[in-house]
Design a protein around this motif. Sequence first.
Motif, short mmCIF file in Angstrom:
data_model
loop_
_atom_site.label_atom_id
_atom_site.label_comp_id
_atom_site.label_asym_id
_atom_site.label_seq_id
_atom_site.Cartn_x
_atom_site.Cartn_y
_atom_site.Cartn_z
N ARG A 220 1.05 -1.27 -0.13
CA ARG A 220 0.22 -0.16 0.10
C ARG A 220 0.88 1.31 0.04
NH1 ARG A 220 -3.10 -3.13 3.67
NH2 ARG A 220 -2.28 -2.13 5.48
N TYR A 221 1.99 1.33 0.77
CA TYR A 221 2.90 2.36 0.98
C TYR A 221 3.44 2.68 -0.54
CZ TYR A 221 6.94 5.12 1.83
OH TYR A 221 7.97 6.37 2.17
N GLU B 43 2.89 6.04 -2.65
CA GLU B 43 4.30 6.89 -3.20
C GLU B 43 4.36 7.03 -4.54
OE1 GLU B 43 6.56 8.44 -1.27
OE2 GLU B 43 4.92 8.17 0.24
N ILE B 44 3.91 5.96 -5.46
CA ILE B 44 3.72 5.93 -6.71
C ILE B 44 2.78 7.20 -7.19
CG2 ILE B 44 3.15 4.90 -8.98
CD1 ILE B 44 4.24 2.47 -7.81
N GLY C 100 4.84 10.68 -14.05
CA GLY C 100 5.63 10.07 -15.19
C GLY C 100 6.06 8.57 -14.92
N PHE C 101 5.57 7.79 -13.83
CA PHE C 101 5.84 6.49 -13.65
C PHE C 101 5.06 5.56 -14.72
CE2 PHE C 101 8.54 7.64 -10.16
CZ PHE C 101 9.29 6.37 -9.89
N GLU C 102 4.18 5.81 -15.21
CA GLU C 102 3.37 5.11 -16.33
C GLU C 102 4.18 5.01 -17.46
OE1 GLU C 102 0.34 7.38 -13.98
OE2 GLU C 102 2.17 7.99 -15.19
N ASP D 134 13.62 1.02 1.91
CA ASP D 134 13.70 0.12 0.64
C ASP D 134 12.70 0.62 -0.54
OD1 ASP D 134 16.07 -1.27 1.85
OD2 ASP D 134 14.31 -2.51 3.22
N ILE D 135 11.45 0.64 -0.08
CA ILE D 135 10.54 1.18 -1.33
C ILE D 135 11.00 2.53 -1.75
CG2 ILE D 135 8.35 1.55 -1.53
CD1 ILE D 135 8.75 -1.25 -1.06
#
Length: 476
Positions: A402-403, A407-408, A413-415, A461-462
């Motif tokens: 979920r985190y 965050e995404i 632009g992450f797509e 780490d995420i």
Amino acid sequence: MENDSYSAHRTYLMADSKLLPSPGGDPVAVETLLQDVFGIVVDEAIRKGTSASEKVCEWKEPEELKQLLDLELQSQGESQEQILERCRAVIRYSVKTGHPRFFNQLFSGLDPHSLAGRIITESLNTSPYTYEIAPVFVLMEEEVLKKLRALVGWSSGDGVFCPGGSISNMYAINLARYQRYPDCKQRGLRALPPLALFTSKECHYSINKGAAFLGLGTDSVRVVKADERGKMIPEDLERQISLAEAEGAVPFLVSATSGTTVLGAFDPLDAIADVCQRHGLWLHVDAAWGGSVLLSQTHRHLLDGIQRADSVAWNPHKLLAAGLQCSALLLQDTSNLLKRCHGFQASYLFQQDKFYDVALDTGDKVVQCGRRVDCLKLWLMWKAQGGQGLEQRIDQAFALARYLVEEIKKREGFELVMEVAPVLKERMVKEGSMMIGYQPHGTHGNFFRMVVANPTLTCADIDFLLNELERLGQDL
């Protein structure tokens, strides 16, 4: 003339009375070697291999790696120093799947208690087919399987540990076929009409492999539609069953999935079980990935209806980080179906006049003869963590997932990563910074399949993962 190095070792007498060097060697030398090897394992595979400050992998191209490892086998042996260096090299150039930045597979992490169990298992080098040679593990396996069955919701049943979830799924297909057509054990495919089994388009590829391996053919696999989240659509399952029957095939099994390989979807088991009940079909649930969610009181509702299944495949080496391999096939059956389907009562193993209860000789339930002990790693980890500790692992994985999603959403632009995944994968692997798998899906291009399973993962780490993706792709 006998080599001086040989004379320092114990010898044993062969049938032809020739003295040969003992394979065990000098006990002191053997102990020293193993202590040195364990030291290397602790230093390289455990301490460095699980440290975020170290690389996930030391990437080398195949030809260079062959040269570095000197893989060719020679007629002459090597010194202990050379052997120890080879042990270091094997670890150095291997991917560290226990690393907190390894997201590439559905297995990751390194549980110390599980590792201790694996070391003991390898050291004892036995096969749990009879009580006489594996008394501890025969009893332990049954207790672990009983616990897993109870979590599914069964008070009785059967089961066995298999060499991977793919084999568990194949066992289920074979058992369902045998239950309906027991003559096939002797007469083979001649005893069978055209059969049909049903699974969603998001199923694991082992369902198709199993159909091919068992002689049913991949044409016997009828693909059921899935919704936009990857869940099987029960209404289309009904439609596919009707179509198969209209074409002259005999439906016999439905394979649902709890935790699909790509999208992590959980099929609606209660609705699918209703369909199976109406048509008299065997319901198998491939819960290799998602079975461990049964440990979580918060999330186990995702598998509601699993207690209605005839068989369940569950891989604790995935979400529970029990270590490869740990794959259970669980059955609700109490009629000894496993043994009736697979048994052949080899007289040199399964004598019926033994001095103990021969029901403890469980090896005739499986297709294999020799079989690894896969219960100890899970048993020892469970003893150390308790059910509550393992439940916390599952809940933590969901929380981190979920985190990651939240965050995404904050980053633009992450797509676009879907279009550049192969380039980013090459860059991250060659730098050794992290490892994530990618693939296409349906009409979508390549995208990263993010696996959150390592019990040592943190929000940091995420954050690193997202920052590293941005850094690696800043010029794209």
